[in-house]
Scaffold this motif. Structure first.
Motif, PDB file in Angstrom:
ATOM      1  N   PHE A  41       0.832  -1.211   0.115  1.00  0.00           N
ATOM      2  CA  PHE A  41      -0.009  -0.094   0.018  1.00  0.00           C
ATOM      3  C   PHE A  41       0.866   0.994  -0.085  1.00  0.00           C
ATOM      4  O   PHE A  41       2.061   1.117   0.353  1.00  0.00           O
ATOM      5  N   ARG A  42       0.351   2.229  -0.405  1.00  0.00           N
ATOM      6  CA  ARG A  42       1.032   3.600  -0.514  1.00  0.00           C
ATOM      7  C   ARG A  42       0.707   4.422   0.746  1.00  0.00           C
ATOM      8  O   ARG A  42      -0.631   4.506   1.214  1.00  0.00           O
ATOM      9  N   PRO A  43       1.475   4.578   1.658  1.00  0.00           N
ATOM     10  CA  PRO A  43       1.391   5.002   3.166  1.00  0.00           C
ATOM     11  C   PRO A  43       1.008   6.501   2.984  1.00  0.00           C
ATOM     12  O   PRO A  43       0.515   7.081   3.959  1.00  0.00           O
ATOM     13  N   LEU A  81       5.633   0.492  -8.768  1.00  0.00           N
ATOM     14  CA  LEU A  81       4.495   0.236  -7.846  1.00  0.00           C
ATOM     15  C   LEU A  81       3.784   1.472  -7.280  1.00  0.00           C
ATOM     16  O   LEU A  81       2.613   1.648  -6.989  1.00  0.00           O
ATOM     17  N   SER A  82       4.861   2.460  -6.994  1.00  0.00           N
ATOM     18  CA  SER A  82       4.289   3.670  -6.686  1.00  0.00           C
ATOM     19  C   SER A  82       3.832   4.586  -7.809  1.00  0.00           C
ATOM     20  O   SER A  82       4.743   5.382  -8.454  1.00  0.00           O
ATOM     21  N   MET A 106      -4.406   3.383  -8.853  1.00  0.00           N
ATOM     22  CA  MET A 106      -4.614   1.720  -9.289  1.00  0.00           C
ATOM     23  C   MET A 106      -3.764   0.951  -8.247  1.00  0.00           C
ATOM     24  O   MET A 106      -4.176  -0.009  -7.715  1.00  0.00           O
ATOM     25  N   TYR A 107      -2.621   1.404  -7.750  1.00  0.00           N
ATOM     26  CA  TYR A 107      -1.821   0.750  -6.830  1.00  0.00           C
ATOM     27  C   TYR A 107      -1.668   1.208  -5.506  1.00  0.00           C
ATOM     28  O   TYR A 107      -0.713   0.700  -4.622  1.00  0.00           O
ATOM     29  N   ASP A 108      -2.502   2.262  -5.083  1.00  0.00           N
ATOM     30  CA  ASP A 108      -2.525   2.476  -3.827  1.00  0.00           C
ATOM     31  C   ASP A 108      -2.663   1.432  -2.845  1.00  0.00           C
ATOM     32  O   ASP A 108      -2.110   1.405  -1.934  1.00  0.00           O
ATOM     33  N   ILE A 119       0.304 -10.451 -11.362  1.00  0.00           N
ATOM     34  CA  ILE A 119      -1.024 -10.713 -11.400  1.00  0.00           C
ATOM     35  C   ILE A 119      -1.232 -10.401 -10.143  1.00  0.00           C
ATOM     36  O   ILE A 119      -1.436 -11.147  -9.117  1.00  0.00           O
ATOM     37  N   PHE A 120      -1.928  -9.000  -9.953  1.00  0.00           N
ATOM     38  CA  PHE A 120      -2.384  -8.514  -8.521  1.00  0.00           C
ATOM     39  C   PHE A 120      -3.858  -8.356  -8.550  1.00  0.00           C
ATOM     40  O   PHE A 120      -4.648  -8.593  -9.709  1.00  0.00           O
ATOM     41  N   VAL A 121      -4.308  -7.947  -7.279  1.00  0.00           N
ATOM     42  CA  VAL A 121      -5.565  -7.537  -7.048  1.00  0.00           C
ATOM     43  C   VAL A 121      -5.226  -5.969  -6.673  1.00  0.00           C
ATOM     44  O   VAL A 121      -4.676  -5.858  -5.952  1.00  0.00           O
ATOM     45  N   HIS A 122      -6.049  -5.217  -7.617  1.00  0.00           N
ATOM     46  CA  HIS A 122      -5.772  -3.741  -7.466  1.00  0.00           C
ATOM     47  C   HIS A 122      -7.087  -2.746  -7.588  1.00  0.00           C
ATOM     48  O   HIS A 122      -8.113  -3.396  -7.807  1.00  0.00           O
ATOM     49  N   ILE A 123      -7.044  -1.572  -7.552  1.00  0.00           N
ATOM     50  CA  ILE A 123      -8.101  -0.741  -7.765  1.00  0.00           C
ATOM     51  C   ILE A 123      -8.405  -0.435  -9.157  1.00  0.00           C
ATOM     52  O   ILE A 123      -7.239  -0.160  -9.867  1.00  0.00           O
TER      53      ILE A 123
END
Length: 169
Positions: free
Chosen positions: A54-56, A101-102, A107-109, A129-133
């Motif tokens: 996650f993006r802090p 990733l940042s 999308m990758y928050d 293969i992610f799960v993301h926004i």
């Protein structure tokens, strides 16, 4: 399948008795043996959640499980089949092809890492293969599973390491 499984298809997803709209890859859902790097397809089958990033600066750590890991500007994911670190997190600078990733977009928050072709990555079988926004409602991904921010923020604290992600055609 159990209510503890996150079950996703091109029609939507189900988790803990709730239904959610979701997006899958532009290339559709393919049999695992047909999955290839860059095909924009989501691999069918049983996968597991093996990490949460996650993006802090955008999401409070207190809203996520203790095992969630923060990401920063130098965090990348290798998507180059020639890279010895293929389908693994890497740090900038990195000479092989990779995903940042940042991202500037959200999308990758919040990002759930699956065990697709990980940790023992076979070159060319697909990476990240992610799960993301999602980018916008039901907009196809490059092979991941995506949810609205609100739905993913509801799902994430209820997951455990090893939660099954069942992707059905």
């Amino acid at each position: 399948m159990s209510p503890a499984d996150l079950v996703a298809s091109r029609w939507g997803a189900r988790f803990q008795g709730r239904n959610f709209p979701c997006s899958v890859g532009r290339g559709g859902i393919v049999a695992p043996q047909k999955k290839r790097e860059g095909d924009r397809a989501t691999p069918a089958g049983q996968h597991h959640i093996v990490g949460m990033l996650f993006r802090p600066d955008r999401i409070a750590a207190a809203t996520l499980p203790a095992w969630a890991q923060p990401i920063g500007p130098g965090d990348l994911w290798s998507d180059d089949a020639r890279d010895p670190a293929y389908n693994h997190p890497v740090r900038a600078p990195h000479r092989f092809s990779h995903e940042r990733l940042s991202r500037a977009d959200p999308m990758y928050d919040l990002l759930l890492v699956t065990d697709w072709n990980f940790p023992m990555a076979a070159p060319g079988k697909g990476s990240a293969i992610f799960v993301h926004i999602w980018r916008r409602p039901r907009y196809p991904t490059a092979g991941c599973v995506a949810f609205s921010r609100t739905d993913l923020m509801w799902i994430a604290p209820r997951l455990t390491l090893g939660t099954r992600l069942m992707i059905t055609p």
